[in-house]
Structures are given as C-alpha cells and as structure tokens.
Write a protein that holds these residues in place. Structure first.
Motif, mmCIF file in Angstrom:
data_model
loop_
_atom_site.group_PDB
_atom_site.id
_atom_site.type_symbol
_atom_site.label_atom_id
_atom_site.label_comp_id
_atom_site.label_asym_id
_atom_site.label_seq_id
_atom_site.Cartn_x
_atom_site.Cartn_y
_atom_site.Cartn_z
ATOM 1 N N LEU A 95 0.405 2.419 -14.961
ATOM 2 C CA LEU A 95 0.671 2.292 -13.525
ATOM 3 C C LEU A 95 1.861 1.355 -13.319
ATOM 4 C CD1 LEU A 95 -2.988 2.189 -12.211
ATOM 5 C CD2 LEU A 95 -1.438 4.126 -12.331
ATOM 6 N N LEU B 42 -9.732 -4.276 -9.212
ATOM 7 C CA LEU B 42 -10.098 -2.963 -8.681
ATOM 8 C C LEU B 42 -11.553 -2.954 -8.216
ATOM 9 C CD1 LEU B 42 -8.893 -0.110 -8.302
ATOM 10 C CD2 LEU B 42 -10.034 0.523 -10.448
ATOM 11 N N ALA C 258 -0.457 -4.699 -11.830
ATOM 12 C CA ALA C 258 -1.452 -3.784 -11.254
ATOM 13 C C ALA C 258 -2.856 -4.209 -11.652
ATOM 14 C CB ALA C 258 -1.183 -2.362 -11.725
ATOM 15 N N LEU D 184 -4.270 -4.474 -7.993
ATOM 16 C CA LEU D 184 -4.752 -3.170 -7.521
ATOM 17 C C LEU D 184 -6.206 -3.274 -7.073
ATOM 18 C CD1 LEU D 184 -3.846 -0.253 -7.132
ATOM 19 C CD2 LEU D 184 -4.790 0.260 -9.391
ATOM 20 N N LEU E 198 -7.931 2.595 -5.839
ATOM 21 C CA LEU E 198 -7.198 3.627 -6.560
ATOM 22 C C LEU E 198 -7.820 4.974 -6.231
ATOM 23 C CD1 LEU E 198 -5.104 4.623 -8.583
ATOM 24 C CD2 LEU E 198 -6.747 4.100 -10.419
ATOM 25 N N ILE F 245 1.101 -3.883 -6.021
ATOM 26 C CA ILE F 245 0.458 -2.758 -5.337
ATOM 27 C C ILE F 245 -1.012 -3.085 -5.117
ATOM 28 C CG2 ILE F 245 -0.143 -0.333 -5.502
ATOM 29 C CD1 ILE F 245 2.324 0.075 -7.197
ATOM 30 N N ARG F 246 -1.449 -2.941 -3.893
ATOM 31 C CA ARG F 246 -2.857 -3.243 -3.556
ATOM 32 C C ARG F 246 -3.673 -1.964 -3.450
ATOM 33 N NH1 ARG F 246 -6.539 -6.718 -1.807
ATOM 34 N NH2 ARG F 246 -7.863 -6.207 -0.016
ATOM 35 N N ASP F 247 -3.185 -1.006 -2.669
ATOM 36 C CA ASP F 247 -3.869 0.275 -2.539
ATOM 37 C C ASP F 247 -2.910 1.370 -3.006
ATOM 38 O OD1 ASP F 247 -5.791 -1.246 -1.416
ATOM 39 O OD2 ASP F 247 -5.762 -0.314 0.560
ATOM 40 N N LEU F 248 -3.400 2.250 -3.886
ATOM 41 C CA LEU F 248 -2.548 3.287 -4.457
ATOM 42 C C LEU F 248 -3.258 4.625 -4.395
ATOM 43 C CD1 LEU F 248 -0.025 4.221 -6.049
ATOM 44 C CD2 LEU F 248 -1.279 3.592 -8.142
ATOM 45 N N ASP G 115 0.869 -1.171 0.000
ATOM 46 C CA ASP G 115 0.000 0.000 0.000
ATOM 47 C C ASP G 115 0.910 1.225 0.000
ATOM 48 O OD1 ASP G 115 -1.946 -1.874 0.248
ATOM 49 O OD2 ASP G 115 -2.524 -1.353 2.305
ATOM 50 N N PHE H 43 -8.747 -3.748 -15.268
ATOM 51 C CA PHE H 43 -8.387 -3.738 -13.846
ATOM 52 C C PHE H 43 -9.178 -4.869 -13.184
ATOM 53 C CE2 PHE H 43 -7.391 0.544 -15.212
ATOM 54 C CZ PHE H 43 -6.219 0.842 -14.527
#
Length: 1418
Positions: free
Chosen positions: A1212, A1248, A1217, A1221, A1224, A1191-1194, A1171, A1245
């Motif tokens: 990204l 997401l 991602a 991800l 976002l 990356i999980r939280d961006l 994160d 995504f």
C-alpha cells in the motif's frame, strides 16, 4: 409411687455400675418393697436378702440390726459393708453379677453371693494369718484361673498378680511403700486445697456440698489406713503386700474421684425470731410443716388479720428446716432434708416479678447480670429444674405470676418436691393465687394471750395492785389477743402500777381497735377512696405540667431524661391502677381494697414527692432523621431503582453504592426516600444524610457528620477524623452522601474502612465520580418515561387548570413533550403554569421551550433561576475549559437530533478544541472527552440510525469519516437549552450564539442578529436561499457558521462574502454545484466542509488563496478535477477527504496526474490524514508512490486485471500505512479469486479497525501469507469485518482468532456453507471480543461453526434468509451468557440436540426482532 421407685432403681443402678461409688443409705420402705419385706424366701446368707429391681435385675441387700449405741452401729457397718465394697472388682463380682437377668439367677449364683460375704468377713480379721490369700479367695469363688474368669479385659487384680510373678518380693514392697507415701502427700494436699476453698466459700455464705463432705471423710479414712500400712512395714508387724497394694489403689481412686462441686448455697438460712413461740404457735408450725412435706400439691396460703403473727410463724417454718432445729421431730433427723433449698422472701407493697427474681438470684448466689425478665426467668428455671425447693413469700398484697418469676411447675414432680407458701391478709388473694391449701391463723387463746402479756409487763407490774390483774385481762380482751398488740402495749405498760393508768390505756385500746375496724371498712366508708381521688387529681396536674415542659424542650432539640421517663411511666401506671380502685364497687375484683387503697394512696404520694428535678436534657442523635419527601409509589421507574438500591444496601458484599444521572433527574429525591425507608428499621444503628455539594470537602463532610451525631469538635481534620472513627467503628451505619462532585477521601473523613457491614450510598451527576469513589454497584437515574412525566406534571399544575379549557390538556401534553421527562423541569414548569387557564399562555410557553431559551421571555416559566442555574453546576464542575467548550458545541445541532460521533469529533478538531500530534491521538482524546461528558450525564449515548450500510456504501454515499462502531450521542433538551443560555453569557449577551437548527418552516432569516452573533447554527433547517447581508450590517465577530443539511446552492457564497472573520464554515449536505468566487474573500477560513454536495464538479484554482485552511472535506462530491498547485499551496492543511461518490466517479486520472496529486500531498508539512480512493489497477499501483502520505481511509476500487490481491503494508503506502490506515475497503472486482493477507516482512496494520470485502464475485479464498505467524499479530486492532456479496467464498476460518473483533457481518455469500471450521484445542480463544454477529442471504449456509467454537462476549445474533441453517453451535457448556438480542427468521425450523440450549435461547427470540442490517429497531 412408681415414679419414686424408678428413681431409686436408677440410683441403685448407678451405684452398682460405678466401681468407685461409696455406700449410701436407702429408704427403708424402698428396700422392703424390693425384698418382699425381707422375706425369708429371699435369704442369701446371714442378714442378706435377694432384691429384685423393676428391670428384672437381682441385687443383694444387707439388713443390720438396730442397736442403741450409734458408735457400735457405725462400727458394725464399717466391718461388714466396707469389705464387700472393696471386693466389688470388675474381675470378680460386679461386671459378672450386675449384668445378669432375673432368669439367669440360680442356686450357684446365690452360693457365690454367700461366698463373697464370708470372704469379706475373713478379710477384716485382725490376725494376718487368719486372712485368706488371693488363691484361697479365687478357689472359694471357683475361679482357679483368673485369666479364665475375665469377660473381656484384665482387671487390676489380674494385672497385679502377673506383675508380681516377675518382681522380687522385697523390691516390690519398697516400690509399693514409696508410691503409697507419694499418693498420701498428694491426697493430703488436695484435701487441704478443698478445705481452703470451703472456708473461702463460707465467707461468701456458701456451705460444702454433701458430695465433697463425703469425699473428705473418705479421704481422711484412706489417709489414716495408708499411714497404718506404712507403719506396719516399718515395724514389721501385720505387713501384707496385698493390703498395701489395695491401699495404694484406694489412694489413686480417691485422688481421681474428687467431686467438682465444692460449695453451694445453704439449704436454709436461719432467721432470728425475737419472741419464743407459744404452744399453739408451735403446733401451728408443726401442722403447716407436715402439709408442706406431705401434700402433693405445690401452693399453700397462710392468711389472717394484721398482727396475728403470720410473719413470726413463717420465719419459724423456715427455721424448722434447719438441720438440728428443735422443732424438727427426732424421726425427721434421720432423713435426708426434704428440700435442697428453702428460700424466704418478704413481699413489699411494690413487689414485682423483677424484685422477686432479684431476691432468688441473690439467695442462690447466682450472678446478677442485669438480664431481661425473660432471661432471668430462664436462668432461675434452669437452676431449679433438678432440685427440690421451698419458697416462703411473706406479706403478699397482689397476685403474682410465679411462672414469670421462673419457678418450675410446683408440686411433687418425680423425686423433686417444689412448694410455695405465701402469707397474706386477704383470703381472696389466696383464691387469686390458686393456692391448693389455705390455712387461717387464729388469734391466741386467752390463757396464752395472758401469759404473753404477763411476760411483756412483768410480774411486778401485774401484782403491784389487786385490781391490776383484772384490768390486765380486760386489756387483753380489748386487744383481741393479737400478739403484736399484746407485745407493743405490754411493753409500754411495764412498771405502770396505777389502776387509773390501766383504765386510761383500756380506753385507748378500745379507740385503737375502733380505728382498725374503720380501716378495715374503708371500702364502704370511702374515706381512703376520697383521698385517693384527690391525690390522683393532683398527680394528673403534675403530669400535665411535666409534659408541657417536655414539649417545650423538644422544640429546643432536647429530650426527657431517663429518670423523668421512668417517673412518667410510674405515674401513668399508678394513675391507671388508682382509677381502677376508685371505680371498683362492692369489691368486684376480690381485692382486699382496705389494704390496697391505702397502699395505693401512699404510692401516689410518693410519686408526687419523688419527681426528678431535671426534666429535659440535650437529645442524642436519632438513629434515622426523617426528612420531608414525596412518595415515589406513582412512579414505577423510580420504585424499580429504589428497590435495586435497597437490595444492594442489604447485600453484605457491596460497600459503596453510586447513584448517578443528569442534574434534576431526581437523585436527591431517591436518596431521601432511602433515608426515610430505614425509619424504625434496626438494620443500621445510624443513618446519616450528608449533602456534599460542589464545594464539598473532607472538612465540610466532617462538620456535617459531627453535627448529625453531636460529636465533639476537633482542632483539625485529623483530630475530627479520629473522633468520627472512634464513634463509628463499633457501630453499623449507613452514610448517604448527596450531590458529590469530586472524589472525597472517606478514610480522611473518619469513616471506618473497609466498611464491613456498614454502607455508603452517594449520588453524583458524573459516572466518573463513581469510579473515583470505589463504587461497587452503580445505578443510573434516567429521565421519567412519558406516562410518569405526564402524571408528575399533572400533580404540579393541578387538575383544575387542565380542565379549565378543552385545549389546555392538549397543549399541556405538548409542553411536557418538550421537557423530555426531566423531573426538575417538569416540577418547575408545572408550578409556573398552575392556574393559567388561557390557551395563549400555554402556546407562549411551548414557543419559548421550542426556540432557543435565550430568545424568549422567561418571566413566567422561571427556567433560568430554577432550572438552568442549578444545572450549571454540572457545567462548572467540568475539569477544564476545553471540556466546557466541547459541551457547548453540542448544542449547535437540532433539538433531539442524534449527533454522529464522527461528525462531532470532526467539529471539535476543526475548532481546535482537540489538536494532537497525529489524527489517531486526536480521535482518542476526543473519545475520552465524550466519555467524560457522558459520565457527567451532560450527553448520553445512543445507537445511530445509520447501520453497517454506512460502511458497505462508503464509496457510494460517502459520509464523513465515522469512528466504529457507528454510534451517536444526544443532548437532553433542557441541557441543550442551558448550554445555549451559557453560551449567551447566561442571558447577558443573548445574541452571542444564535441557534436555529432544525426549526425548518419556523425559521425567520431576517430576525437573525447577524451583526452581533459570534456563532450561528442554521443546520437541518431546509433553507433554500440565504439573502445577502448588507455590508453595513455584517458582523466582524462571526467566527462560526453552520449551514449543513439545507437546500442551499452556490448563491450562498455571495450571501456570506462579508463575513471576513469567519474561520469555520460548514456547507455539507446542500445543493451546491460550483464554488463561487465570493468564497475566496473569506481568507481566514480554517475549516471548510463541502462534502455531500453531490453535484459539485470542480475545484477552482483560486482555492489555493485560502492559505489558512487546515481542514478540507470534499467527500461525496462529484469533483473530477483538482487543479495542480492547489493542494501544495495549502501548507497549513492537516486533513483532506477526497473520496468522491462511486456512482458518479469522474476521477479517471492518468498515472501521471495521480502521481502529481500524491507528490503535492507529500509536500504538506502538517498533513495528518488523507481519505482517498485508489481506482483501477493504475490507481492501486500508484499507492506505492504515496509513501509518506498518512492515508486514513482507503477504498481500493474496481481492480480489473488481477486475480490475486496481496494485502500487506508494503504493497500500500509503506510503513506509514501500517500506522495510519484506519479503514480499508476492497470493492467491486469480477476477476479476483484470492486475497493473500500479509507478506514476507509480516508488518502489522497497527491502526486498522475496519476491513471490508464487497462485491468480489469470484473470490474463493482469503489466506495468510505462508510466513505470517498469526492474524492476531497482523491485525491487532481490527474491530469490524464485513464480507458482502462474495458469492464463491467458502469460509472465514481465520476470523475467530482476531483478538479485538467486535462486529462480524457476512451477507450474500451464496456458496458459503460454514463460517469457520472447528477450533480444536484453541476453543477457549475463539471470538474473544465478538459482540455482534450478522448473517444474511447466505443461502447454502448449513453451519456457523463447530460446537467447540465459543462466543464468550456475544450480545446480538441476527440470522436472516439462511435457508439451509438447521443448527446453532451452542452447547450447555458453551452458552453465550451475555446474549440479549436474538433474531432468527427460521427459528421454528431449527433442530436441537439439547433442549436446554433451546430453553436458554427461546426467551431471547421473543424480543423485538432485529432488522436485517443488525441494529435494533426500537
């Protein structure tokens, strides 16, 4: 008389309208009436007069002369009438004549009748050449052309005439002869069949009907005539084609006219009478018969003393209605029998409605189906309603309701005669039966008595000695000329020639008559009454003995036999009647008590001697076995659940019903009330309550059902299932399965499936079991609300205890609050506190309930044995040890504290309870575990206190990662205490787990057993300092320490440096400013949470010494430097969260520095989730160098040099991602004008779920890349969309097509006028999953969308501070039927095109308002 006339008119009408009807004799009086006594003014021809019916129609009546020779009379009838009947053809007379009214009758009509009569006579002449031809007949009738004379259709004569014009005469004759012979054979065969059926019926006591006899006679005549026609063709004599054709027509008519009723019971059955009637008796019978026939009333009573001959006379009356009986006058022989049926019956002393019905049914040859009295009465009434009948009832002793028997109303009813004649000894009984005429039977005259007596003794005895004649006369007088005594004594005296013998018998006769007088006066002498009372007393004693034996049998599960029940009912009835007789004085009831008392005495004696030997037998299973259970009337919440369950049970479309809830919530109590509710109800043949329990299996369920239904035992599961199935498949049943823990195969048990009208209701602690059992309707049983919980506790503790001290009631309510409405705990603690009047005892109980139950003395409250051990079944039933450990972990949070699902999952992952190959799989599995625990009622879901502010301010306050939507779970206090109790080895090791979470000022740090504990939770306790634990007292067992959300500073590291075995340390939410060196002594740490320590600025380089670290959480800190080679040394690291607080962001990193961090993260082999924040344009560009980082939280923050943002997977961190991800956020930009979603590659995504656009003040549009096919493909799992403070954004027309979108918030978009445009042809696909729609501070918003946009799943709608909004997009065709929560601050300013929409929404708008953030404020 008018009724009779109408009936005869109707009969005559039917004869005239039916071309196939035969001649019928009419009553002479009727014919006289319609012809004015055969007045000459009505003369039509020779012997023929005009008659007028009541409806004005005119007919011809032929009167024959009375001849002495009946054969000549019959011949005359055949010669004159039959030809006229044959001429009655639709083309010639009847259709044209019978339908004419009286006004239409003229001289011409009369002339036609005369012509018909003359033609008929001519047609019967023996010489062929003298008979008229068809043409002559037509000419005579004035019908020159047959076709002109037809009303509407061609008659058979016309058709035959036309056919004959085209067929050679010879061929026509042969054809007719062949058809005649063919029809002759058919008629003969049918006649034989009918006669065979009649003979067969005679064997069953039946006789041929009048209709069938008439048909047979007619058939014989037609057959004879047909054969004569055939013979005349062969001989060539007297052959006439027209006669042959007419004969063929008669054959056809006869074949088609056979009556369906062939046999019937005889109208009267002969009864043998062994003695000839004397003249006075013959006269009596004649007079009685005359009354029977001529009286208009229906009931006649014949009464007289015993022996006077009533039975003989009634039998003679019966026989007098036989055809040809000598008693019937000759004038009566010529009339039709007055009754269709004469029914003779003997009324025995125990005569009843049922016995009379049975005799009537047998006499009328009706089928005895064993119906009820009412049904049999209906059948008898239906059979007799259109018949004349005479019922002769001999020897009646009691009043009998003939209407209950089924006899129709008596008397002359139109053409029907319905009469009943009874004989009885009692004149008063005639009055009770309301007879219309009573006839007393006198004794014989002395000369007739002497004649009868002489016949009995014979002349030899009478004249053997001169004195015997005088003695015989004296004896007759002593016997009072009673026929029965004369016959009996006379037969005994035959051959007695000694005068002494006669004198002796005269003395005996005097004594006999004296005894009879005594019997007649027993009412006054009380002899029989005394015996009757004595017999009643004996019978009562016998009844009491049998009752005692039945009661003893009931205790052994036995019941009285049907025979003994019938005997007891008979005894009760006879005792009641006997008591009435004994208590009657002066014959008040108008009964013949001299007869009735003696008869009742015999009946009582028969009862005493007729008691069945077997009194009790093994009882059959009851339909419903009532179970002890308290009422739920004082618990409205339980009444509501009960009524819901009963509604489902009575719903034919629902088969299996599941009731689930927390252990101890009252499910069994509710199921017991359901069982008892069917007591006396006939909806189900059997209601079977079965306790499954945790060890329940197919075998145990079979055993319990078999015992309840008392079924035979089978050898194995299959045979027992067959036995149960065979028994239940033809019966409607309700199975109540209590305490089900696992799936039970109902078909394997033997329960018929599908259930049809039968039902199965089960209770379980697990909602999952409901799914496994194919439950169609499920009902959740929650804990009691506060008022009901208090009432239940009061009932158990007693009002005396509560009122013993002013303080106790206050303390009691505080104690009840701790039990949180769980009925099992309320009952257990309430009973334990009964009689405790010392407030100190109550304070001790409250203290025990507030602290961990492992820390106190349970002797008084009995929580362990009575509550925890029973609830532990739910824990033990969890399918694996992982689930059990996950549940125990939930007890580490404070009592009543809501546990955020994200925090709980983070804890489980940190403990290794959930460890999948990637972070998304771990979260999915954790959610599945939470679902199982919730379904088992060990956790329950709730809306968190956090709102979408959590999402929008992710970068400011930075909570730990949460799965969306932000939800929480809670643990019931009693379940929590049980979990802690289990964690402490069920009190065997009370110091194993120490939970002091949330106790605040009540916490005593020094009392914590540091040396023995394996897990300690002090979270949410406001601790400012934890004193160092001496090394010699430190624990080598402590593995887990939870210190989150306190006020601890960096001194905490010194206090815990001795806990070297510690693997899990949670210090989140404290006031730590720096990480002290003492931390690095904890070399076994795997999970370290320092998040939300807002003043923590730096990470020491020594952090790299914690090489076992797997999970590192630094979110929400102010850390600005992470030294190089720290992250790369943490090779076991799986999850790292380095999203710092936004208002204190100090991570102004250079590109090279950021790249170094990215490079180190890329070296970690076990990394599953990161994160992070990408700040500024450089940070955004650095994402391209982060390929391979999951990356999980961006958060993309503060882009300053771009006015267009391309939001695509490749821009990204590449493909990874797209797979990892989850959240976002694009936050805070003053120059960005456009966001382009997607790129030429169109990669989706895939993971997401949350997308946030916040504080993009110049953003005007969000569009898709030109080549992107659809947003559905780009965002396949997006559930939450937030658009906040994007002042210039115009619309979100792409949002309605997101396939998984559940939550949409639009706030502070000042220029937005419409959320989305119309949907066009795809309206049915818009917002397919949207549940929550939150709109706030959109000042120019005038419309949500077009009316063609639909919201099929919308549950909550909140609109605040949208001043221009005047209309909602709903129509009657697109109403959001799932909407339950509605808050619109400008409700009264809205305009409505359809008032139906307003009516639908208005009740919802009156519910509790939603706060601006969109969650319910309850």
């Amino acid at each position: 008389m008018d009724d009779c006339k109408c009936s005869s008119d109707d009969t005559l009408e039917r004869i005239l309208q039916d071309p196939n009807s035969m001649p019928r004799v009419m009553q002479l009086e009727y014919l006289k009436r319609i012809t004015d006594n055969f007045s000459d003014e009505r003369l039509l021809g020779e012997g023929c007069k005009q008659g007028e019916l009541q409806n004005g129609k005119m007919i011809a009546v032929k009167k024959f002369k009375q001849l002495t020779n009946p054969d000549i009379q019959q011949k005359l009838f055949e010669n004159e009438v039959l030809p006229l009947m044959r001429l009655r053809n639709p083309n010639i007379i009847i259709n044209k004549w019978g339908n004419r009214s009286a006004e239409a009758l003229s001289s011409v009509d009369c002339q036609q009748i005369r012509s018909c009569l003359e033609i008929g006579k001519c047609c019967m002449k023996s010489e062929r050449n003298e008979r008229p031809t068809t043409g002559e007949i037509m000419k005579k009738l004035g019908l020159e052309s047959i076709e002109c004379s037809l009303d509407s259709e061609e008659g058979p004569l016309c058709k035959k005439t036309k056919t004959s014009c085209h067929t050679p005469l010879e061929n026509q004759e042969e054809e007719i002869i062949m058809k005649i012979k063919e029809h002759v054979e058919k008629l003969r065969e049918k006649s034989r069949e009918v006669r065979d059926k009649i003979e067969l019926a005679k064997g069953n006591g039946m006789v041929a009907t009048n209709k069938i006899e008439t048909w047979l006679a007619r058939a014989d005549t037609i057959l004879s005539d047909a054969m004569a026609v055939c013979d005349s063709k062969q001989s060539g004599l007297n052959w006439d084609t027209r006669i042959a054709a007419a004969q063929l027509s008669q054959l056809r008519e006869c074949l088609s006219d056979q009556p369906s009723d062939i046999a019937q019971p005889p109208s009267a059955l002969h009864i043998d009478v062994h003695a000839a009637l004397l003249p006075s008796q013959v006269l009596f019978v004649e007079q009685a018969r005359q009354h029977i026939i001529e009286d208009t009333e229906g009931m006649i009573g014949i009464w007289g003393p015993v022996g006077v001959g009533k039975t003989l006379l009634l039998k003679a009356i019966n026989n007098s209605f036989e055809t040809g009986n000598s008693l019937i006058p000759s004038s009566s022989n010529r009339r039709d029998p007055p009754f269709d049926f004469v029914i003779y019956m003997t009324a025995l002393e125990d005569c009843s409605v049922q016995s009379i019905q049975s005799e009537i049914i047998q006499r009328l040859k009706m089928q005895d189906r064993g119906d009820s009295l009412t049904t049999q009465a209906t059948r008898i009434s239906k059979f007799l309603h259109d018949k004349s009948f005479l019922v002769l009832l001999d020897g009646l002793h009691y009043n009998l309701n003939l209407a209950e028997v089924g006899l129709p109303p008596l008397g002359n009813q139109g053409q029907w005669k319905r009469k009943v004649v009874i004989t009885t000894r009692s004149r008063s009984l005639c009055d009770q039966m309301r007879v219309n005429r009573t006839i007393n039977v006198p004794g014989l005259k002395i000369d007739e008595a002497l004649e009868l007596f002489q016949e009995c003794i014979g002349n030899d005895s009478l004249y053997s000695e001169p004195r015997i004649g005088a003695l015989a006369k004296d004896l007759v007088e002593q016997l009072r000329a009673l026929p029965s005594e004369l016959i009996r004594i006379g037969s005994a005296m035959r051959g007695k020639g000694e005068p002494g013998q006669w004198q002796n018998i005269i003395g005996v006769a005097k004594e006999l008559m004296h005894i009879k007088d005594q019997e007649a006066s027993l009412l006054t002498e009380r002899i029989v009454i005394t015996k009757l009372k004595q017999c009643l007393q004996n019978l009562r004693g016998r009844r009491n003995d049998v009752n005692h034996e039945i009661e003893l049998g009931k205790r052994e599960g036995k019941v009285a036999t049907n025979q003994i029940n019938n005997w007891m009912a008979s005894v009760d009835t006879n005792i009641s009647v006997g008591m009435v007789i004994c208590e009657s004085e002066q014959n008040e009831l108008n009964w013949d008590l001299s007869v009735i008392a003696a008869g009742m005495l015999r009946r009582l004696q028969e009862c005493l001697g007729g008691q069945p030997s077997v009194v009790t037998v093994e009882a059959l299973p009851p339909s419903v076995q009532e179970m002890p259970c308290s009422s739920i009337e004082q618990q409205p919440s339980r009444v509501e659940i009960f009524e819901e369950a009963m509604e489902y049970i009575k719903d034919s479309s629902v088969g299996v019903i599941g009731i689930w809830g927390l252990g101890g919530a009252g499910k069994t109590h509710l199921l017991t009330n359901i069982n008892n509710a069917f007591r006396g109800d006939s909806l189900f043949r059997y209601v079977i309550f079965v306790t499954a329990s945790k060890e329940g299996s197919v075998e145990t369920i079979q055993d319990e059902i078999g015992k309840k239904l008392k079924l035979p035992e089978g050898d194995d599961v299959k045979s027992r299932a067959d036995i149960i199935l065979d028994f239940l498949k033809t019966r409607k049943f309700l199975i109540l399965l209590d305490d089900v823990w696992n799936r039970i195969d109902l078909e394997a048990v033997g329960i018929p499936y599908p259930l049809g009208g039968s039902k199965v209701v089960l209770t379980t602690r697990s909602k999952t079991v409901c799914g496994q059992m194919d439950v169609k309707k499920e009902i959740n049983v929650a804990c009691l609300p506060d008022d009901e919980a208090w009432q239940l506790f009061q009932d158990k503790v007693g009002q005396g205890t509560l009122s013993s001290s002013p303080r106790i009631e206050v303390l009691a309510k505080e104690l009840v609050d701790e039990l949180k409405g769980l009925p099992l705990a309320l009952i257990t603690v309430g009973r334990a506190m009964y009689g405790k009047s010392n407030p100190k005892q109550w304070e001790s109980a409250i203290h025990y309930m507030k602290q961990s139950c492992c820390d106190g003395d349970d002797q008084d409250l009995h929580m362990e044995n009575d509550v925890f051990r029973r609830l532990k079944f739910s824990y033990d039933s969890l399918r694996n040890e992982t689930l059990r450990q996950c549940l125990l972990t939930c007890s580490l949070w404070p009592e009543d504290k809501e546990i955020l699902i994200g925090n709980l999952i983070q804890c489980w992952i940190g403990l290794g309870l959930v460890d999948e190959c990637d972070i998304h799989s771990s979260y999915r599995k954790a959610h599945s575990l939470i679902g199982e625990l919730t379904a088992a009622c060990l956790l329950y879901s709730c809306d968190t206190v956090y709102s979408d502010d959590y999402i929008l301010n992710r970068g400011i306050y930075t909570f730990a990662h949460q799965e969306m939507p932000v939800k929480g779970v809670k643990m019931h206090d009693v379940i929590r205490d049980m979990a802690i109790w289990i964690s402490c080895g069920c009190s065997d090791n009370k110091d194993k787990w120490v939970v002091r979470a949330g106790v605040a000022a009540n916490l005593t740090i020094r009392a914590i057993p540091w040396s023995r504990a394996e897990c300690i939770s002090l979270m949410y306790s406001e601790i400012e300092e934890l004193h160092p634990v001496p090394p010699f007292t430190c624990s080598t067992n402590l593995k887990r320490l939870y210190l989150k959300n306190n006020r601890l500073d960096e001194r905490i590291f010194g206090a815990i440096q001795s806990f070297t075995e510690l693997t899990y340390l949670d210090l989140s939410g404290n006031n730590i400013k720096e990480i002290a060196e003492e931390l690095f002594a904890l070399v076994n740490l795997e999970h370290l949470d320092l998040s939300r320590n807002r003043y923590l600025w730096a990470v020491p380089k020594r952090l790299r010494e914690l090489t076992k670290l797997k999970f590192l959480y630094l979110a929400g800190t102010s850390i600005k430097v992470i030294p190089t080679e720290v992250i790369s040394c943490l090779t076991e690291l799986q999850v790292i969260d380095i999203i710092s607080t936004n208002d204190r962001m100090r991570m102004r990193m250079t590109i090279d520095y950021k790249s170094k961090i990215m490079q180190e993260l890329c070296t970690l082999p076990n990394l599953k989730a990161v994160d992070m924040v990408a700040e500024g344009d450089d940070g955004y560009e650095s994402l391209r160098k982060a390929a391979g980082i999951p990356i999980r939280d961006l958060i993309i923050y503060r882009l300053e040099e771009t006015n267009k943002l391309c939001l695509a997977v490749d821009t990204l961190t590449g493909d990874i991602a797209g797979r990892t991800l989850n959240e976002l956020h694009v936050v805070l930009n003053l120059t960005m004008e456009q966001i382009i979603v997607g790129d030429e590659l169109g990669k989706p995504f895939d993971a997401l779920s949350v997308l946030v656009f916040q504080q993009l003040f110049n953003l005007t549009n969000i569009v898709m890349w030109e080549g992107t096919s659809s947003l559905q493909a780009l965002f396949p799992r997006l559930t939450h969309l937030y658009v906040d403070f994007c002042f210039k954004l115009q619309h979100l027309s792409w949002a309605p097509y997101l396939p998984c979108l559940e939550y949409l918030r639009v706030g502070g978009c000042m220029d937005m006028k419409q959320i989305c445009m119309g949907a066009g042809q795809e309206s049915s696909k818009t917002f397919p999953c949207l549940k929550y729609l939150i709109l706030s501070n959109n000042h120019k918003l005038a419309s949500l969308c077009g009316s063609d946009v639909t919201f099929p799943c919308l549950e909550s709608l909140n609109i605040q501070l949208c001043f221009q909004l005047k209309r909602l997009p709903f129509t009657m065709q697109s109403l959001p039927h799932k909407l339950t929560k509605l808050c619109i601050d400008s409700w009264y300013d809205l305009e409505w095109e359809d008032e139906g929409v307003k009516s639908f929404l208005e009740p919802l708008s009156k519910k509790k308002s939603l706060p601006w953030n969109g969650f319910v404020d309850e």
